[in-house]
Design a protein around this motif. Sequence first.
Motif, PDB file in Angstrom:
ATOM      1  N   TYR A  88      36.261  38.107  24.572  1.00 45.66           N
ATOM      2  CA  TYR A  88      37.595  38.433  24.059  1.00 45.66           C
ATOM      3  C   TYR A  88      37.838  37.767  22.713  1.00 45.66           C
ATOM      4  O   TYR A  88      38.368  38.402  21.778  1.00 45.66           O
ATOM      5  N   ASP A 112      36.687  46.340  27.333  1.00 42.87           N
ATOM      6  CA  ASP A 112      37.370  47.075  28.394  1.00 42.87           C
ATOM      7  C   ASP A 112      36.441  47.304  29.581  1.00 42.87           C
ATOM      8  O   ASP A 112      36.867  47.216  30.741  1.00 42.87           O
ATOM      9  N   LYS A 136      36.016  44.072  31.601  1.00 43.68           N
ATOM     10  CA  LYS A 136      37.137  43.856  32.528  1.00 43.68           C
ATOM     11  C   LYS A 136      36.993  44.740  33.760  1.00 43.68           C
ATOM     12  O   LYS A 136      37.214  44.275  34.889  1.00 43.68           O
ATOM     13  N   LYS A 163      36.533  43.520  37.828  1.00 41.10           N
ATOM     14  CA  LYS A 163      37.319  44.011  38.963  1.00 41.10           C
ATOM     15  C   LYS A 163      36.404  44.648  40.011  1.00 41.10           C
ATOM     16  O   LYS A 163      36.579  44.434  41.223  1.00 41.10           O
ATOM     17  N   GLN A 168      43.954  31.184  29.255  1.00 38.23           N
ATOM     18  CA  GLN A 168      43.718  32.536  28.752  1.00 38.23           C
ATOM     19  C   GLN A 168      42.789  33.308  29.688  1.00 38.23           C
ATOM     20  O   GLN A 168      42.994  34.508  29.927  1.00 38.23           O
ATOM     21  N   HIS A 214      44.678  34.794  32.532  1.00 41.37           N
ATOM     22  CA  HIS A 214      45.389  36.012  32.142  1.00 41.37           C
ATOM     23  C   HIS A 214      44.442  37.208  32.033  1.00 41.37           C
ATOM     24  O   HIS A 214      44.796  38.331  32.426  1.00 41.37           O
ATOM     25  N   LEU A 215      43.252  36.986  31.512  1.00 40.18           N
ATOM     26  CA  LEU A 215      42.300  38.094  31.360  1.00 40.18           C
ATOM     27  C   LEU A 215      41.830  38.591  32.716  1.00 40.18           C
ATOM     28  O   LEU A 215      41.622  39.801  32.910  1.00 40.18           O
ATOM     29  N   SER A 244      43.669  38.556  35.314  1.00 44.14           N
ATOM     30  CA  SER A 244      44.810  39.344  35.771  1.00 44.14           C
ATOM     31  C   SER A 244      44.808  40.720  35.114  1.00 44.14           C
ATOM     32  O   SER A 244      45.041  41.740  35.777  1.00 44.14           O
ATOM     33  N   GLU A 245      44.545  40.771  33.817  1.00 43.83           N
ATOM     34  CA  GLU A 245      44.431  42.055  33.124  1.00 43.83           C
ATOM     35  C   GLU A 245      43.333  42.923  33.743  1.00 43.83           C
ATOM     36  O   GLU A 245      43.447  44.158  33.773  1.00 43.83           O
TER      37      GLU A 245
END
Length: 480
Positions: A285, A334, A337, A341, A369, A372-373, A375-376
């Motif tokens: 990131y 993207d 991420k 998941k 940070q 948060h990522l 979570s994103e």
Amino acid sequence: MEAFIIRFFPAVALFFALLFAPAPLAAQAEAPLLLHNVQILDLSGAEPALRSGQSILIDGGTIKTVGPMATLSPDHAARVVDGGGRIAMPGLVDMHVHLWDKAALGAYLAHGVTTIRNASGMPFHLRLAQDITAGQIAGPRLITTGPILNSNGPNAQINHQIVSNGAEARAAVRAQHDAGYRRIKVYSNLSREAYEAARDEARALGMTVMGHTPEGIREPGMPQTRPFNIAFEELLDDGFITFEHIESIVWHGLRDVHDETAAKNLATRVAAAGVPVDPTLLAFYNLMRVAETRGDYLNRPGVDILNPLVVAQEQENYDRWSGEAIAPARAAFDFYKRATKIFAEAGVLIVTGSDAGIFTNIPGRSLIQELHLLSEAGLSHGEVLRAATQNAAVALGEADEAGRIAPGQRADLILLDSNPLDDLDAAGRPAMVIAGGRFYDRAALDQLYQAASQADVARTQRNLMEGLQAQGGDPSVLAE
């Protein structure tokens, strides 16, 4: 992401930019200490739960008793701290940092990080870990690997311990064990012979293995038109504590093909093998953000915590990423991420690491940070906080002694003014921290954070010179 080539400029050129100050001594251990009137955030169940009106008795760095306030009166302790109804949760764990100087330690504590795993060991890390445990210096619990084991190739760096064959690899692992390391880190370029010898020697000595999954010698056409010398699947039963970096897993395990079906198949195999994954989404990131801002991101608040000597040596990488194409970097991130998941949904144990200390990854703040990522990426806040606490303890083989607020657990916990299930930033703004049984209020944490910007370049250079000498490298490169 560890594209870090240490080509040191003369340290004297950087002295004028520094204020020289030693890291402050740790607070004395409170024995015993009673935290009175707190809410305990329990992450061990299927869903997070808050237990109100609790007290926590700590003695000798260990949680002795947890229970309702009425059952633990102030008479139980020499010191009583009123929690004021704040939320108590286990301290955060950063499973992937690069620590160059002791000054940075305070930045971790100030952000609620009570354990760090250093991923590129030098002799000073072993001494520093002992000093932290003894209370001679303030800092999170420090775990460290030995020097990074790698073979020559496109990812080889000056601070790596280069081993080209089995004999060299076995000797390097034995030397690391003799020096006091109990964890090894392996890297991408390791040849098959060197990697397998290092793995077997570590196993024989009772040392654990983490790191990049070794690919073998990279030849023309890899990975698009020909497979890696070492297939990713071969490593699944090799006993890795963690696989590091989701982008490295995509590169090696999927041959850099961004295909969700293939990612699901790979995630199923990793889950079945029981290997935890440390995505370090923040590492890529930050590369992407430097590209998107054409370098402006390098000047954001907090970068003064980065070690000045390292910053000087990262300039080539800063220049490169300031001019990188933005769209491919965003598309890759993207997918990273989505892959994270997918791995979590497949049952892979996800832990949190930030790769702090290199590029522009700020110690302490970077882990928040990373939360948060994640979570994103689609993990719930409860799953994210579990990854940063309980999952890390499981991956490290410490579930019986860390990661929860319960009797017998190490006294590493943070007290928060607001609920991190609502706002993950709350976890990085603790009102109080207890690390190894030592109590820090917000004023002490602010002082530690301020001291973290006062890295000592000369001391950093001595650390690195000693490290290179210990692993058989040439310390003269530091003066070039």
